[in-house]
Design an enzyme around this catalytic site. Structure first.
Site, PDB file in Angstrom:
ATOM      1  N   ASP A   1       0.806  -1.216   0.000  1.00 13.02           N
ATOM      2  CA  ASP A   1       0.000   0.000   0.000  1.00 13.02           C
ATOM      3  C   ASP A   1       0.840   1.266   0.000  1.00 13.02           C
ATOM      4  O   ASP A   1       2.060   1.220   0.220  1.00 13.02           O
ATOM      5  CB  ASP A   1      -0.949  -0.004   1.214  1.00 13.02           C
ATOM      6  CG  ASP A   1      -0.270  -0.478   2.501  1.00 13.02           C
ATOM      7  OD1 ASP A   1       0.974  -0.510   2.539  1.00 13.02           O
ATOM      8  OD2 ASP A   1      -0.973  -0.804   3.455  1.00 13.02           O
TER       9      ASP A   1
ATOM     10  N   ASN B   1      -7.313  -2.266  14.428  1.00 15.95           N
ATOM     11  CA  ASN B   1      -8.692  -2.571  14.024  1.00 15.95           C
ATOM     12  C   ASN B   1      -8.760  -3.821  13.142  1.00 15.95           C
ATOM     13  O   ASN B   1      -9.785  -4.088  12.529  1.00 15.95           O
ATOM     14  CB  ASN B   1      -9.304  -1.373  13.291  1.00 15.95           C
ATOM     15  CG  ASN B   1      -8.547  -1.024  12.012  1.00 15.95           C
ATOM     16  OD1 ASN B   1      -7.608  -1.734  11.637  1.00 15.95           O
ATOM     17  ND2 ASN B   1      -8.945   0.048  11.351  1.00 15.95           N
TER      18      ASN B   1
ATOM     19  N   HIS C   1      -7.000  -4.391  10.409  1.00 12.86           N
ATOM     20  CA  HIS C   1      -6.767  -4.223   8.970  1.00 12.86           C
ATOM     21  C   HIS C   1      -5.470  -4.920   8.535  1.00 12.86           C
ATOM     22  O   HIS C   1      -4.537  -5.063   9.318  1.00 12.86           O
ATOM     23  CB  HIS C   1      -6.797  -2.744   8.542  1.00 12.86           C
ATOM     24  CG  HIS C   1      -5.618  -1.917   8.922  1.00 12.86           C
ATOM     25  ND1 HIS C   1      -5.692  -0.538   9.055  1.00 12.86           N
ATOM     26  CD2 HIS C   1      -4.321  -2.221   9.175  1.00 12.86           C
ATOM     27  CE1 HIS C   1      -4.511  -0.066   9.369  1.00 12.86           C
ATOM     28  NE2 HIS C   1      -3.660  -1.055   9.445  1.00 12.86           N
TER      29      HIS C   1
ATOM     30  N   GLU D   1      -9.563  -1.612   5.546  1.00 15.89           N
ATOM     31  CA  GLU D   1     -10.185  -1.227   6.805  1.00 15.89           C
ATOM     32  C   GLU D   1     -11.432  -2.079   7.048  1.00 15.89           C
ATOM     33  O   GLU D   1     -11.958  -2.706   6.113  1.00 15.89           O
ATOM     34  CB  GLU D   1     -10.580   0.257   6.730  1.00 15.89           C
ATOM     35  CG  GLU D   1      -9.415   1.200   6.462  1.00 15.89           C
ATOM     36  CD  GLU D   1      -8.461   1.345   7.659  1.00 15.89           C
ATOM     37  OE1 GLU D   1      -8.279   0.395   8.433  1.00 15.89           O
ATOM     38  OE2 GLU D   1      -7.898   2.444   7.803  1.00 15.89           O
TER      39      GLU D   1
HETATM   40  C1  F6R Z   1       1.567  -1.158   6.102  1.00 22.86           C
HETATM   41  C2  F6R Z   1       0.325  -1.906   6.272  1.00 22.86           C
HETATM   42  C3  F6R Z   1      -0.451  -1.843   7.553  1.00 22.86           C
HETATM   43  C4  F6R Z   1       0.422  -2.087   8.783  1.00 22.86           C
HETATM   44  C5  F6R Z   1      -0.408  -2.018  10.055  1.00 22.86           C
HETATM   45  C6  F6R Z   1       0.442  -2.157  11.292  1.00 22.86           C
HETATM   46  O1  F6R Z   1       2.124  -1.385   4.826  1.00 22.86           O
HETATM   47  O2  F6R Z   1      -0.080  -2.548   5.366  1.00 22.86           O
HETATM   48  O3  F6R Z   1      -1.479  -2.792   7.511  1.00 22.86           O
HETATM   49  O4  F6R Z   1       1.032  -3.342   8.681  1.00 22.86           O
HETATM   50  O5  F6R Z   1      -1.092  -0.796  10.107  1.00 22.86           O
HETATM   51  O6  F6R Z   1       1.276  -1.047  11.416  1.00 22.86           O
HETATM   52  P1  F6R Z   1       2.342  -0.960  12.586  1.00 22.86           P
HETATM   53  O7  F6R Z   1       3.333  -2.033  12.349  1.00 22.86           O
HETATM   54  O8  F6R Z   1       2.940   0.415  12.429  1.00 22.86           O
HETATM   55  O9  F6R Z   1       1.584  -1.142  13.847  1.00 22.86           O
END
Ligand code: F6R
Length: 264
Positions: free
Chosen positions: A67, A137, A139, A144
Site C-alpha cells: 500500500d 482494528n 486491517h 479497513e
Molecule cells: C503497512 C500496512 C499496515 C500495517 C499495520 C500495522 O504497509 O499494510 O497494515 O502493517 O497498520 O502497522 P504498525 O506495524 O505500524 O503497527
C-alpha cells in the site's frame, strides 16, 4: 494456520528474517510481498544484516508493497516509498526495476492504475510470500473494517482509528492522508504463502479475533482463515488474548517434527 508465539519483538524479527531468508534460498527469484509500519522496522534490519554478512542475495527477488498513501509524493518522509527506501531498499541489492510500490501521486483514473498494479503482480508470476502487519482494528494492508473479503487493489478511505494512529507521524498543521491505494483482501489471499507479524499489546485483541473469531468483514485479517498456508508470528503481548496457546505450541512441536520444511 500456524501460530508461532515468541517471547518478544526481537525473537519475532529473528524468526521472520529466518523464514524469509529460507524462502529466498529455496527460490532466488522469489516474488515477495512487503509491508511497512513499526512492526517491520526490526525485521528489515535483520534482513539487511544477513545481506551484509553475505548470507542473503536479493538480486533476483521481485517485490510488491501492499500500500501507499494517496497524495504523498515518493519523497515525502511519511510515504511508504520513503520508508522502504530508508529501512530496506537502499541497504540491499533488490534491482530497482524489480521494486513495485503503489504510486501515491497517481491522479485521475485510479481504477485503471489499480488494475495495472494487479496486472504487474500477475505478470511477475504472482506473490510467493506475502508479509503482513496488522492494524489495531484488524486491517491488513489498508483494508479497513467492512472491506470486501474479495476486494482487489483499489483506493480506500482510511478509518478514524488509522487516521488517529497515523496523525502522530505528521507535523503540526500537516494534514495526514485520508485515502490510500492498497492491495485488496482478495489480492492478498492469492499469495502462495502469508506471514503476518504482530507485536505489542495494542494488537492483542485484533490478533485474537483474526485467529479465533468468526470470519467477518469487521476484522479484515480474519479472512486469512480462508488461506491454506498462513503463519502468524507473534510476541507474547500480541498473543496474550488467544485462548488456545497451548494447542498452538503443540502444533508447532509436531510441525517441527513431521514437516520441518514449513519452518525453514
Ligand atoms: C503497512 C500496512 C499496515 C500495517 C499495520 C500495522 O504497509 O499494510 O497494515 O502493517 O497498520 O502497522 P504498525 O506495524 O505500524 O503497527
Amino acid at each position: 494456520m500456524l501460530v508461532i508465539l515468541k517471547r518478544d519483538n526481537e525473537e519475532v524479527n529473528e524468526q521472520a528474517a529466518h523464514l524469509i531468508a529460507g524462502a529466498i534460498k529455496k527460490k532466488p527469484s522469489l516474488v515477495l510481498g512487503l509491508a511497512t509500519g513499526n512492526t517491520m522496522v526490526g525485521l528489515y534490519k535483520h534482513l539487511v544484516r544477513l545481506y551484509r554478512a553475505g548470507s542473503l542475495d536479493f538480486s533476483q527477488v521481485t517485490t510488491f508493497n501492499l500500500d501507499e498513501y494517496l497524495g504523498l509524493p515518493a519523497s515525502h518522509p511519511q510515504s511508504f516509498h520513503h520508508f522502504m527506501q530508508e529501512n530496506f531498499f537502499r541497504h540491499v541489492n533488490v534491482p530497482p526495476r524489480n521494486i513495485h510500490i503503489p504510486d501515491g501521486s497517481v491522479r485521475g483514473d485510479y481504477d485503471a492504475y489499480c488494475v495495472s498494479y494487479e496486472h504487474s503482480i500477475r505478470f511477475a508470476g504472482g506473490i510467493d510470500l506475502q508479509l503482513l502487519g496488522i492494524g489495531r482494528n484488524g486491517h491488513i494492508g489498508f483494508n479497513e473494517p467492512t472491506s470486501s473479503l474479495a476486494s482487489r487493489t483499489r483506493l480506500k478511505v482510511l478509518s478514524r482509528e488509522t487516521l488517529d494512529d497515523n496523525s502522530k507521524f505528521f507535523g503540526p498543521g500537516e494534514e495526514s492522508p485520508r485515502c490510500a491505494i492498497t492491495m485488496g483482501i482478495g489480492t492478498i489471499l492469492e499469495a502462495r504463502k502469508i506471514l503476518l507479524l504482530a507485536t505489542g499489546d495494542s494488537k492483542a485483541a485484533a490478533v485474537a479475533k483474526s485467529i479465533e473469531g468468526p470470519i467477518t468483514c469487521a476484522v479484515s485479517a480474519s479472512a486469512l482463515q480462508l488461506h491454506p498456508d498462513v503463519t502468524f508470528l507473534l510476541d507474547e503481548l500480541a498473543g496474550a488474548q488467544l485462548t488456545q496457546r497451548d494447542y498452538y505450541h503443540r502444533v508447532l512441536e509436531m510441525t517441527a517434527l513431521l514437516t520441518p520444511n514449513r519452518l525453514s
